[in-house]
Design an enzyme around this catalytic site. Structure first.
Site, PDB file in Angstrom:
ATOM      1  N   ILE A 218      29.157  29.977  32.969  1.00 17.57           N
ATOM      2  CA  ILE A 218      28.080  29.123  33.495  1.00 17.57           C
ATOM      3  C   ILE A 218      26.825  29.251  32.626  1.00 17.57           C
ATOM      4  O   ILE A 218      26.100  28.282  32.411  1.00 17.57           O
ATOM      5  CB  ILE A 218      27.797  29.479  34.977  1.00 17.57           C
ATOM      6  CG1 ILE A 218      28.954  28.987  35.856  1.00 17.57           C
ATOM      7  CG2 ILE A 218      26.458  28.900  35.461  1.00 17.57           C
ATOM      8  CD1 ILE A 218      28.937  29.486  37.296  1.00 17.57           C
TER       9      ILE A 218
ATOM     10  N   GLU B 130      40.580  55.104  38.247  1.00 16.37           N
ATOM     11  CA  GLU B 130      41.019  55.426  39.621  1.00 16.37           C
ATOM     12  C   GLU B 130      42.289  54.659  39.994  1.00 16.37           C
ATOM     13  O   GLU B 130      42.476  54.237  41.134  1.00 16.37           O
ATOM     14  CB  GLU B 130      39.880  55.260  40.626  1.00 16.37           C
ATOM     15  CG  GLU B 130      38.765  56.230  40.269  1.00 16.37           C
ATOM     16  CD  GLU B 130      37.920  56.716  41.409  1.00 16.37           C
ATOM     17  OE1 GLU B 130      38.313  56.546  42.555  1.00 16.37           O
ATOM     18  OE2 GLU B 130      36.849  57.292  41.115  1.00 16.37           O
TER      19      GLU B 130
END
Ligand code: CAA
Length: 378
Positions: free
Chosen positions: A336, A362
């Site tokens: 954008i 993780e």
């Protein structure tokens, strides 16, 4: 079913938002540029209770629960993703000690993580050849009288150079997941040295280092949990940690979407703000929808954890969806902005770099699918 945060969680969220807006947002670009989070920010976070949000008050925690923790972490990560991950890992380390530690271990470490005396906590599981598959780790801990002696190497360790305490996994038994134990090791213990600092694409304010263990002697009281029971401790800690990383990704994506909307309302093409063009509106609509879905999944996992129900699959779903959605949202936000999104003058360039690792650490997206898939097929 109530989709609103309760009063406590709303207050904690507002406090985190206020702190992020005043103290973190204005410094996020310089944290990224200089590769360092000012210690004063980490101390202020501790003073606000943000380093041990879901921990009991008697250990210095704020005891506000996991939903409030998720909401607060999202706000901090919206301000600065590097600060967000430092907060997330410190909360995870404090929780693992509070859950599996002896009374002496809890009293020794958790209040100091809460107060900021230890600055941060660090989670030393991964190794150069054992990331997704920690059961293949090679670091060993061998008994020597009433001590353990740790030898080996860890890699990708968040806050490795300044954390005051490490939760370290090492092999104490045979091969595989059943021969691994967990230890608490303090920064500065002889034989423990900080290795290579990773020169990362994003999260540049968060330090990520290797750790070397050469004959690191720790007393037998440094063993956390049961001998050879460390792998399950890691898995349970990561279940909670994944709610943290989902929250971090949501924070980064909120920042990116906010920046994209502001820009789209200002920037004109073909005689109108680009926000009026349907192509841009659809990008914003997709981002808003995905972000709300990510939040709902993450709050559900947080609620299940907080209410002591099983939440492993739900945390994996939240992390998988939130981090993948956040990647798409940051990509659209950059698009954008056009060319301006590709230069450092605009914050979306940083969000785009910062968000990428949330699909990796993780537990990669692929590992989350393993956890979810096993949960479904039993
Ligand atoms: N809770 C409790 N126990 C669990 C568990 C959980 N969530 N997951 C597995 N276990 C138990 C199993 O029941 C099994 O127990 P038994 O031996 O009694 O049967 C034992 O642990 C071994 O389990 P698996 O056989 O399923 O183990 P596995 O080797 O197949 O691995 C895995 C499973 C889910 C793929 C796991 O290896 C995994 O999560 N890998 C990703 C590791 C990861 O996320 N690393 C992140 C690094 S930390 C980080 O990034 C921190 C940072 O600083 C940002």
């Amino acid at each position: 079913m109530d989709f609103d945060l309760d009063e406590t969680a709303s207050m904690v969220q507002a406090s985190a938002r206020d702190f992020a807006n005043k103290e973190i947002v204005p410094r996020a670009a310089s944290i990224d540029r200089e590769g360092k989070i000012p210690r004063s920010i980490l101390k202020d976070l501790a003073d606000l209770g943000m380093m041990t949000l879901a921990l009991p008050e008697e250990l210095g925690g704020a005891d506000v629960g996991t939903v409030a923790y998720s909401a607060a972490l999202t706000e901090i990560a919206r301000g600065c993703a590097s600060t967000g991950v430092t907060m997330s890992v410190t909360n995870m380390v404090a929780e693992v000690i509070a859950r599996f530690g002896t009374d002496a271990q809890k009293k020794q470490y958790v209040p100091k993580l809460a107060s900021g005396a230890l600055v941060a906590g660090s989670f030393a599981l991964s190794e150069p050849e054992a990331g997704s598959d920690p059961g293949a780790m090679r670091t060993t801990a061998k008994r020597d009288g009433d001590h353990w002696v740790i030898d080996g190497a860890k890699q990708w360790i968040t806050s490795g150079d300044f954390a005051g305490v490490f939760v370290v996994w090492a092999r104490t038994g045979g091969a595989g997941t059943k021969g691994i134990s967990c230890f608490l090791v303090e920064q500065g213990t002889p034989g423990l040295s900080v290795g290579h600092h990773e020169d990362k694409m994003g999260l540049r304010g968060s330090s990520t280092t290797a750790l070397h263990f050469e004959g690191v002697r720790v007393p037998e009281t440094a063993l956390l949990g049961e001998l050879n029971g460390g792998f399950k401790i890691a898995m349970m800690a990561l279940d909670g940690g994944r709610i943290g990383i989902a929250s971090q990704a949501i924070g980064i994506a909120e920042a990116a979407l906010g920046a994209a909307v502001d820009y789209a309302k200002e920037r004109k093409t073909f005689g109108a703000p680009i926000a009026d063009h349907q192509g841009i509106q659809w990008m914003i609509a997709d981002s808003r929808t995905e972000l709300d879905a990510a939040r709902l999944l993450t709050y559900r996992a947080a609620y299940l954890k907080e209410s002591k129900q099983s939440f492993s699959s739900q945390a994996a779903m939240a992390k998988l969806y939130a981090t993948e959605a956040a990647g798409r949202i940051c990509d659209r936000a950059l698009q954008i902005h056009g060319g301006y999104g590709y230069v450092k003058e605009y914050d979306v360039e940083r969000y785009y770099r910062d968000v990428r690792v949330t699909r990796i650490y993780e537990g990669t997206s692929e590992i989350q699918r393993v956890v979810i898939g096993r949960g479904v097929t039993g």
